[in-house]
Scaffold this motif. Structure first.
Motif, PDB file in Angstrom:
ATOM      1  N   HIS A 186       0.816  -1.213   0.000  1.00 18.16           N
ATOM      2  CA  HIS A 186       0.000   0.000   0.000  1.00 18.16           C
ATOM      3  C   HIS A 186       0.851   1.264   0.000  1.00 18.16           C
ATOM      4  O   HIS A 186       0.470   2.277  -0.585  1.00 18.16           O
ATOM      5  N   ARG A 187       2.008   1.208   0.651  1.00 19.39           N
ATOM      6  CA  ARG A 187       2.862   2.384   0.789  1.00 19.39           C
ATOM      7  C   ARG A 187       4.121   2.232  -0.068  1.00 19.39           C
ATOM      8  O   ARG A 187       4.804   1.208  -0.030  1.00 19.39           O
ATOM      9  N   ARG A 188       4.422   3.256  -0.818  1.00 22.56           N
ATOM     10  CA  ARG A 188       5.586   3.220  -1.708  1.00 22.56           C
ATOM     11  C   ARG A 188       6.876   2.989  -0.931  1.00 22.56           C
ATOM     12  O   ARG A 188       7.764   2.262  -1.380  1.00 22.56           O
ATOM     13  N   SER A 189       6.987   3.588   0.237  1.00 24.48           N
ATOM     14  CA  SER A 189       8.211   3.450   1.031  1.00 24.48           C
ATOM     15  C   SER A 189       8.456   2.006   1.428  1.00 24.48           C
ATOM     16  O   SER A 189       9.612   1.581   1.557  1.00 24.48           O
ATOM     17  N   LEU A 190       7.399   1.226   1.611  1.00 21.21           N
ATOM     18  CA  LEU A 190       7.566  -0.185   1.948  1.00 21.21           C
ATOM     19  C   LEU A 190       7.851  -1.027   0.715  1.00 21.21           C
ATOM     20  O   LEU A 190       8.651  -1.965   0.769  1.00 21.21           O
ATOM     21  N   ARG A 191       7.174  -0.702  -0.395  1.00 14.06           N
ATOM     22  CA  ARG A 191       7.370  -1.507  -1.604  1.00 14.06           C
ATOM     23  C   ARG A 191       8.841  -1.590  -1.993  1.00 14.06           C
ATOM     24  O   ARG A 191       9.296  -2.624  -2.493  1.00 14.06           O
ATOM     25  N   ARG A 192       9.580  -0.524  -1.749  1.00 11.51           N
ATOM     26  CA  ARG A 192      10.998  -0.506  -2.112  1.00 11.51           C
ATOM     27  C   ARG A 192      11.830  -1.479  -1.273  1.00 11.51           C
ATOM     28  O   ARG A 192      12.941  -1.832  -1.672  1.00 11.51           O
ATOM     29  N   MET A 193      11.316  -1.894  -0.135  1.00 15.06           N
ATOM     30  CA  MET A 193      12.081  -2.762   0.758  1.00 15.06           C
ATOM     31  C   MET A 193      11.943  -4.241   0.418  1.00 15.06           C
ATOM     32  O   MET A 193      12.714  -5.059   0.910  1.00 15.06           O
ATOM     33  N   PHE A 194      10.972  -4.582  -0.416  1.00 15.13           N
ATOM     34  CA  PHE A 194      10.738  -5.990  -0.720  1.00 15.13           C
ATOM     35  C   PHE A 194      11.496  -6.426  -1.969  1.00 15.13           C
ATOM     36  O   PHE A 194      11.505  -5.733  -2.984  1.00 15.13           O
ATOM     37  N   SER A 195      12.105  -7.580  -1.866  1.00 11.86           N
ATOM     38  CA  SER A 195      12.816  -8.165  -2.999  1.00 11.86           C
ATOM     39  C   SER A 195      11.855  -8.836  -3.974  1.00 11.86           C
ATOM     40  O   SER A 195      12.113  -8.904  -5.169  1.00 11.86           O
ATOM     41  N   LEU A 196      10.752  -9.343  -3.431  1.00  7.45           N
ATOM     42  CA  LEU A 196       9.759 -10.061  -4.222  1.00  7.45           C
ATOM     43  C   LEU A 196       8.402  -9.836  -3.576  1.00  7.45           C
ATOM     44  O   LEU A 196       8.273  -9.890  -2.358  1.00  7.45           O
ATOM     45  N   SER A 197       7.383  -9.587  -4.392  1.00  7.33           N
ATOM     46  CA  SER A 197       6.034  -9.409  -3.852  1.00  7.33           C
ATOM     47  C   SER A 197       5.072 -10.375  -4.539  1.00  7.33           C
ATOM     48  O   SER A 197       5.121 -10.570  -5.756  1.00  7.33           O
ATOM     49  N   ILE A 198       4.206 -10.967  -3.735  1.00  2.35           N
ATOM     50  CA  ILE A 198       3.248 -11.966  -4.207  1.00  2.35           C
ATOM     51  C   ILE A 198       1.851 -11.533  -3.788  1.00  2.35           C
ATOM     52  O   ILE A 198       1.627 -11.187  -2.615  1.00  2.35           O
ATOM     53  N   TYR A 199       0.912 -11.554  -4.719  1.00  3.86           N
ATOM     54  CA  TYR A 199      -0.481 -11.268  -4.390  1.00  3.86           C
ATOM     55  C   TYR A 199      -1.297 -12.542  -4.600  1.00  3.86           C
ATOM     56  O   TYR A 199      -1.204 -13.192  -5.648  1.00  3.86           O
ATOM     57  N   ILE A 200      -2.137 -12.891  -3.594  1.00  8.22           N
ATOM     58  CA  ILE A 200      -2.973 -14.080  -3.673  1.00  8.22           C
ATOM     59  C   ILE A 200      -4.414 -13.673  -3.936  1.00  8.22           C
ATOM     60  O   ILE A 200      -5.024 -12.946  -3.148  1.00  8.22           O
ATOM     61  N   ASP A 201      -4.967 -14.147  -5.043  1.00 10.85           N
ATOM     62  CA  ASP A 201      -6.379 -13.945  -5.355  1.00 10.85           C
ATOM     63  C   ASP A 201      -7.191 -15.095  -4.755  1.00 10.85           C
ATOM     64  O   ASP A 201      -6.831 -16.269  -4.935  1.00 10.85           O
ATOM     65  N   CYS A 202      -8.271 -14.760  -4.044  1.00 10.78           N
ATOM     66  CA  CYS A 202      -9.101 -15.802  -3.432  1.00 10.78           C
ATOM     67  C   CYS A 202     -10.559 -15.347  -3.460  1.00 10.78           C
ATOM     68  O   CYS A 202     -10.850 -14.190  -3.109  1.00 10.78           O
TER      69      CYS A 202
END
Length: 209
Positions: A121-137
């Motif tokens: 949700h926050r740009r400042s956090l997105r930069r800290m992740f090496s990989l991001s996964i979204y789960i659709d359910c």
């Protein structure tokens, strides 16, 4: 799967999705493969402390909005992890909507698996992740899972769980959770295929060799 961002160790993975979408399950599966090479974080531990409010006032808080999170603490802990420092993580009690005394000590590992509703949700956090996964359910599946979890583990009634899901969980999901899928490196559908899980596990194993 899409190409991913490469960052220096530790390799921090964000697992995002709706309430009861299977974020903890996926983190469990990956940690089972990685063993002590992986550490765990949950955004749930960072809900703001509401111990100064009466139980009646706590009951009227929208806990399904990102502002319910202590983002300053989240960023502090993640920054410590990025820099390879041990850090202190708060402990949250969902039955009282308040923090417990003391903290948990987290020692960074080669891979850090973090799960949460709003990690992108926050740009400042997105930069800290090496990989991001979204789960659709699907919505119905998430409601059934949340019902089983909250009644058993969080002391809620079935009526209160259903009411909260209808009044705040789903509206906030549409507004704040689902839009994050656009920033995810990988988007998985539930039930998650064994082939997707195997491919993801192999990717992370390569990061800790």
């Amino acid at each position: 799967m899409q190409s991913i961002k490469r960052k220096s160790a530790p390799f921090i993975v964000a697992i995002v999705g709706g309430s009861a979408a299977g974020k903890s399950w996926l983190a469990d599966q990956l940690q089972n493969v990685l063993g002590d090479r992986a550490a765990r974080l949950s955004l749930d531990d960072f809900y703001r402390d509401r111990s100064h409010l009466t139980p009646a006032r706590r009951a009227h808080i929208n806990f399904d909005h990102p502002r319910a999170i202590d983002w300053q603490s989240v960023e502090r802990v993640l920054q410590d992890c990025v820099e390879g420092r041990a850090t202190k993580v708060p402990i949250y009690d969902f039955s009282t909507h308040s923090r417990r005394a003391g903290t948990q000590r987290l020692q960074p590992r080669p891979v850090i698996l973090m799960e949460g509703l709003w990690l992108l949700h926050r740009r400042s956090l997105r930069r800290m992740f090496s990989l991001s996964i979204y789960i659709d359910c699907p919505t119905g599946t998430r409601l059934n899972r949340r019902m089983a979890r909250d009644v058993t583990l969080r002391g809620r009634t079935r009526e209160s769980v259903r009411r909260q899901f209808t009044e705040t969980v789903e509206p906030m999901h549409a507004r704040h959770v689902l839009p994050q899928a656009r920033w995810a490196d990988i988007r998985l559908q539930t039930p998650i295929k064994k082939s997707d899980l195997r491919q993801l596990a192999e990717l992370l194993i390569q990061k800790v060799k």
